[in-house]
Design an enzyme around this catalytic site. Structure first.
Site, PDB file in Angstrom:
ATOM      1  N   CYS A  59       0.879  -1.177   0.000  1.00 16.22           N
ATOM      2  CA  CYS A  59       0.000   0.000   0.000  1.00 16.22           C
ATOM      3  C   CYS A  59       0.912   1.220   0.000  1.00 16.22           C
ATOM      4  O   CYS A  59       1.011   1.939   0.988  1.00 16.22           O
ATOM      5  CB  CYS A  59      -0.913  -0.002   1.215  1.00 16.22           C
ATOM      6  SG  CYS A  59      -1.829  -1.541   1.468  1.00 16.22           S
TER       7      CYS A  59
ATOM      8  N   PRO B 141       1.878   7.648  -0.338  1.00 19.67           N
ATOM      9  CA  PRO B 141       2.522   8.403  -1.421  1.00 19.67           C
ATOM     10  C   PRO B 141       3.971   8.030  -1.697  1.00 19.67           C
ATOM     11  O   PRO B 141       4.578   8.590  -2.597  1.00 19.67           O
ATOM     12  CB  PRO B 141       2.428   9.842  -0.922  1.00 19.67           C
ATOM     13  CG  PRO B 141       2.502   9.719   0.561  1.00 19.67           C
ATOM     14  CD  PRO B 141       1.768   8.445   0.908  1.00 19.67           C
ATOM     15  N   GLY B 142       4.552   7.114  -0.928  1.00 21.81           N
ATOM     16  CA  GLY B 142       5.848   6.589  -1.316  1.00 21.81           C
ATOM     17  C   GLY B 142       7.023   6.935  -0.437  1.00 21.81           C
ATOM     18  O   GLY B 142       8.158   6.585  -0.779  1.00 21.81           O
ATOM     19  N   GLY B 143       6.816   7.592   0.679  1.00 21.65           N
ATOM     20  CA  GLY B 143       7.934   7.936   1.555  1.00 21.65           C
ATOM     21  C   GLY B 143       8.604   6.708   2.151  1.00 21.65           C
ATOM     22  O   GLY B 143       9.835   6.573   2.111  1.00 21.65           O
TER      23      GLY B 143
ATOM     24  N   GLU C 146       0.255   0.461  -5.553  1.00 24.92           N
ATOM     25  CA  GLU C 146      -0.658   1.508  -5.109  1.00 24.92           C
ATOM     26  C   GLU C 146      -1.834   1.554  -6.084  1.00 24.92           C
ATOM     27  O   GLU C 146      -1.657   1.887  -7.251  1.00 24.92           O
ATOM     28  CB  GLU C 146       0.050   2.858  -5.059  1.00 24.92           C
ATOM     29  CG  GLU C 146      -0.862   4.043  -4.795  1.00 24.92           C
ATOM     30  CD  GLU C 146      -1.739   3.861  -3.562  1.00 24.92           C
ATOM     31  OE1 GLU C 146      -2.977   4.006  -3.707  1.00 24.92           O
ATOM     32  OE2 GLU C 146      -1.203   3.556  -2.475  1.00 24.92           O
TER      33      GLU C 146
ATOM     34  N   ASP D 119       1.178  -0.863   4.913  1.00 24.25           N
ATOM     35  CA  ASP D 119       0.877   0.435   5.521  1.00 24.25           C
ATOM     36  C   ASP D 119      -0.608   0.675   5.276  1.00 24.25           C
ATOM     37  O   ASP D 119      -1.002   1.347   4.328  1.00 24.25           O
ATOM     38  CB  ASP D 119       1.745   1.509   4.876  1.00 24.25           C
ATOM     39  CG  ASP D 119       1.626   2.858   5.575  1.00 24.25           C
ATOM     40  OD1 ASP D 119       0.955   2.927   6.622  1.00 24.25           O
ATOM     41  OD2 ASP D 119       2.187   3.841   5.056  1.00 24.25           O
TER      42      ASP D 119
ATOM     43  N   CYS E 221      -1.011   4.664  10.765  1.00 27.07           N
ATOM     44  CA  CYS E 221      -0.801   5.969  11.384  1.00 27.07           C
ATOM     45  C   CYS E 221      -2.006   6.250  12.281  1.00 27.07           C
ATOM     46  O   CYS E 221      -2.736   7.215  12.103  1.00 27.07           O
ATOM     47  CB  CYS E 221      -0.639   7.054  10.326  1.00 27.07           C
ATOM     48  SG  CYS E 221      -0.179   8.644  11.041  1.00 27.07           S
TER      49      CYS E 221
END
Length: 521
Positions: free
Chosen positions: A325, A328-330, A351, A397, A450
Site C-alpha cells: 500500500c 505516497p511513497g515515503g 498503489e 501500511d 498511522c
C-alpha cells in the site's frame, strides 16, 4: 531599546504588532474552504500563501491563525457558545469563523483587546454585511473580558460533564470519542511509567504538575510539529543536507530515533535541491522507524534456518521486498534506498490509486532501475492469490483513520467518526491476510498504521493471527532497540509474549505510528 526587547515588552502588555486586515481575511478564507469544501489545510495553505502578496510576518500570522483555530476549535466553540448564551447553530454560519479567529487571536496570540474586537467587527462587515457587526461586537467583548485560564475555569463550572473524557474533550479540544480511543491506546501501550518527552506549553491546562499520560498526549496533539526529513541512504549525505538547510536560513537538528532523520524549521523542504532530486524526502521519524523495522527484522531461510538479522545477508539471498500500500511513497523510498545500499535486493511497490501511484514514482526517481521491480496498481487484497509466497518482506501500511497524525492535520479530528473507523476493519484484515499469503515461509510482514486506535491496530493483528496457524508475532521493541538503544520502549509484561509497538507523540515526539512484525511460519 532593541527591536527584540520592544516586541517582548509589547507581548507582556498584550500589544503585539497588528497584522493587516487582509491577513485576517486570508485566514478566514482558508478556514472556510477547509470547513465547507473538506480541503486539507496542509495542502491548501501553502498554495494560498504562495499566491498572495502578504509579507513574511503576515504569512506567519495566517499560518498560526489557521492551524491554531483548527486545533482549538472545540474549546473556542465552547467559549463562543458561553459568551453568546445560545448554541453555535443559532449563529450565522458566515460569522462562526470570524468569532473563532477573533477568540483564537485573543486567547492564544497575545492580541490587543481593542484590536481583536475591532478587526473582528471589520471582518464580519466584509464577509456577512453591516447588519452583523453589532452581534460580533457584543460577543467579542464578552470573550475578551476573560483570559484563557479564566475561560477554562468558567467552562468547568458551567458544564456538567458525563465523564472525564468529556471534560478533557473541551479542555484539549478533541471530540470525546477520540479522547476515549486515545485513552484505551495509552492504557494498552505499555508506557504508563514513561515521562513526557517535552514540557507542555504555557497554553496547555495542567491537571497536575507533570500531566498524566493521556493529557500529555492530548496536549501534544495541539503542538505544531517540526518538519522531518529522511536522508535516504545511498542517495544523500547527512552533513551535506544539514549544510543545505542552514544555507537557506533554516534551523536543523539531528533526529533522535532514526539514523536518517533531520528535523528542520524555517525552510520550505521543496526549496531544497536534495528534496527535488528525490535523494531526500519529507518523512516523520515514526514512519521511518516503521520501514526500518521491516528492513531489520530477522528472517529465516526457505529451509527454516534462521538468517542473519537485518539486511546483512539479504543480498546473498537475493531477497524480494514489497510495499503493498505504497502511496505516497515515503516509506517505499526509504526501503528502496536501503535495498540499493545493500545490493541484490529487488523492491516492488503497489498503489491502486493512480494519483498516489504517481507520487510513488516521483519518490523513487533517484533509485536505480536495477533495484526496482514492478510499480503496480492492483487491489492489495489480490496479492496473496496472485503471488503466493513470492516475497521475503512485505510492508502493509494499511488505510486507516489517520488519528495518529492530528498534529499535522488538525481538521481531521472534526471529520472522523467512530463509525468510519469500524468500517475500515474488514479491509485492514483482508490486506494483512493477503500480505501473509504473499510472503514465503520464514519471511516477515510489517503491519503499520498511522493510528493508535486499538480497533485498527492490535485487534486487527490478533484477529488475523487467531484464524491462522502459519504466522506469529515478532518482538518489535527488540528490533528497534537494536537500531537505537535510546528509543523509548514499552515495558515487557511477559518475556514469552512478543510485543507490537505503539509510538506516542508525547513520548517519542513522532506521529503515533503502530508497528507489528509477523513471521510467516
Amino acid at each position: 531599546m532593541s527591536k527584540a526587547k520592544t516586541l517582548a515588552k509589547r507581548a507582556r502588555q498584550g500589544r503585539m504588532p497588528q497584522q493587516a486586515p487582509n491577513a485576517r481575511s486570508v485566514a478566514y478564507s482558508v478556514l472556510t474552504k477547509v470547513q465547507e469544501q473538506d480541503s486539507y489545510a496542509n495542502l491548501l495553505l501553502p498554495h494560498v500563501l504562495g499566491a498572495s502578496e502578504l509579507s513574511a510576518e503576515d504569512k506567519r500570522f495566517v499560518t498560526d491563525a489557521v492551524y491554531g483555530t483548527l486545533r482549538w476549535r472545540g474549546l473556542l466553540d465552547a467559549i463562543i457558545v458561553s459568551a453568546h448564551g445560545r448554541s453555535l447553530n443559532s449563529i450565522n454560519k458566515r460569522l462562526v469563523n470570524v468569532l473563532r479567529l477573533g477568540a483564537y487571536q485573543w486567547l492564544f496570540m497575545n492580541g490587543a483587546e481593542y484590536a481583536v474586537v475591532n478587526e473582528s467587527v471589520k471582518l464580519a462587515k466584509k464577509r456577512a454585511g453591516q447588519q452583523t457587526t453589532g452581534f460580533v461586537n457584543a460577543v467579542m467583548r464578552k470573550i475578551v473580558a476573560r483570559t484563557l485560564d479564566q475561560w477554562r475555569e468558567a467552562l468547568s463550572q458551567e458544564s456538567s460533564y458525563e465523564d472525564e473524557a468529556e471534560r478533557l474533550a473541551v479542555q484539549y479540544s478533541h471530540p470525546a470519542w477520540i479522547v476515549r480511543e486515545l485513552a484505551a491506546a495509552w492504557n494498552a501501550g505499555g508506557y504508563a511509567a514513561e515521562p513526557s518527552a517535552k514540557e507542555p506549553s504555557a497554553n496547555e491546562p495542567r491537571a497536575n504538575e507533570d500531566l498524566g499520560g493521556l493529557e500529555a498526549m492530548l496536549a501534544a496533539d495541539n503542538e505544531a510539529p517540526a518538519v522531518t526529513l529522511c536522508v535516504r541512504p545511498s542517495l544523500a549525505d547527512m552533513d551535506a543536507v544539514y549544510d543545505e538547510v542552514e544555507a537557506l536560513g533554516g534551523r536543523v537538528q539531528r533526529g533522535e530515533l532514526s539514523p536518517y532523520a533531520l528535523r528542520v524549521r524555517g525552510v520550505n523542504p521543496q526549496n531544497l535541491t536534495s528534496v527535488t532530486q528525490g535523494r531526500v524526502g519529507v518523512e516523520d521519524e515514526g514512519s521511518q522507524l516503521a520501514a526500518l523495522a521491516l528492513a531489520l527484522a530477522p528472517v529465516e531461510g526457505a529451509d527454516g534456518v534462521k538468517g542473519a538479522e537485518g539486511t546483512e545477508d539479504a543480498a546473498e539471498r537475493g531477497e524480494r521486498w514489497l510495499d503493498m500500500c505504497a502511496g505516497p511513497g515515503g516509506k517505499t523510498a526509504l526501503l528502496a534506498s536501503i535495498a540499493q545500499e545493500v545490493g541484490g535486493v529487488m523492491l516492488s511497490a503497489n498503489e491502486p490509486h493512480e494519483h498516489r501511484r504517481e507520487l510513488v514514482r516521483e519518490n523513487l526517481k533517484a533509485i536505480d532501475a536495477g533495484t526496482l521491480g514492478e510499480i503496480s496498481g492492483r487491489d492489495g487484497r489480490e496479492f496473496g492469490a496472485a503471488f503466493p509466497g513470492a516475497f521475503d518482506r512485505v510492508l502493509v501500511d494499511a488505510p486507516c483513520s489517520g488519528l495518529g497524525a492530528l498534529r499535522r492535520r488538525p481538521e481531521a479530528r472534526w471529520r472522523k467518526t467512530a463509525e468510519s473507523v469500524q468500517e475500515l476493519a474488514s479491509l485492514q484484515k483482508e490486506l494483512l491476510n493477503s500480505a501473509l499469503d504473499a510472503t514465503r515461509s520464514g519471511g516477515v510482514v510489517a503491519y503499520v498504521t498511522c493510528s493508535p486506535v486499538l480497533a485498527e491496530t492490535r485487534e486487527i493483528v490478533s484477529a488475523v493471527l487467531s484464524a491462522r496457524s502459519d504466522a506469529r508475532r515478532l518482538d518489535v521493541p527488540s528490533v528497534l532497540g537494536e537500531l537505537n538503544s535510546s528509543i523509548p520502549l514499552p515495558a515487557s509484561v511477559d518475556s514469552a509474549s512478543p510485543r507490537d509497538m505503539q509510538l506516542f507523540e508525547h513520548i517519542h515526539d513522532t506521529d503515533q505510528m503502530f508497528i507489528a512484525l509477523i513471521r510467516k511460519i
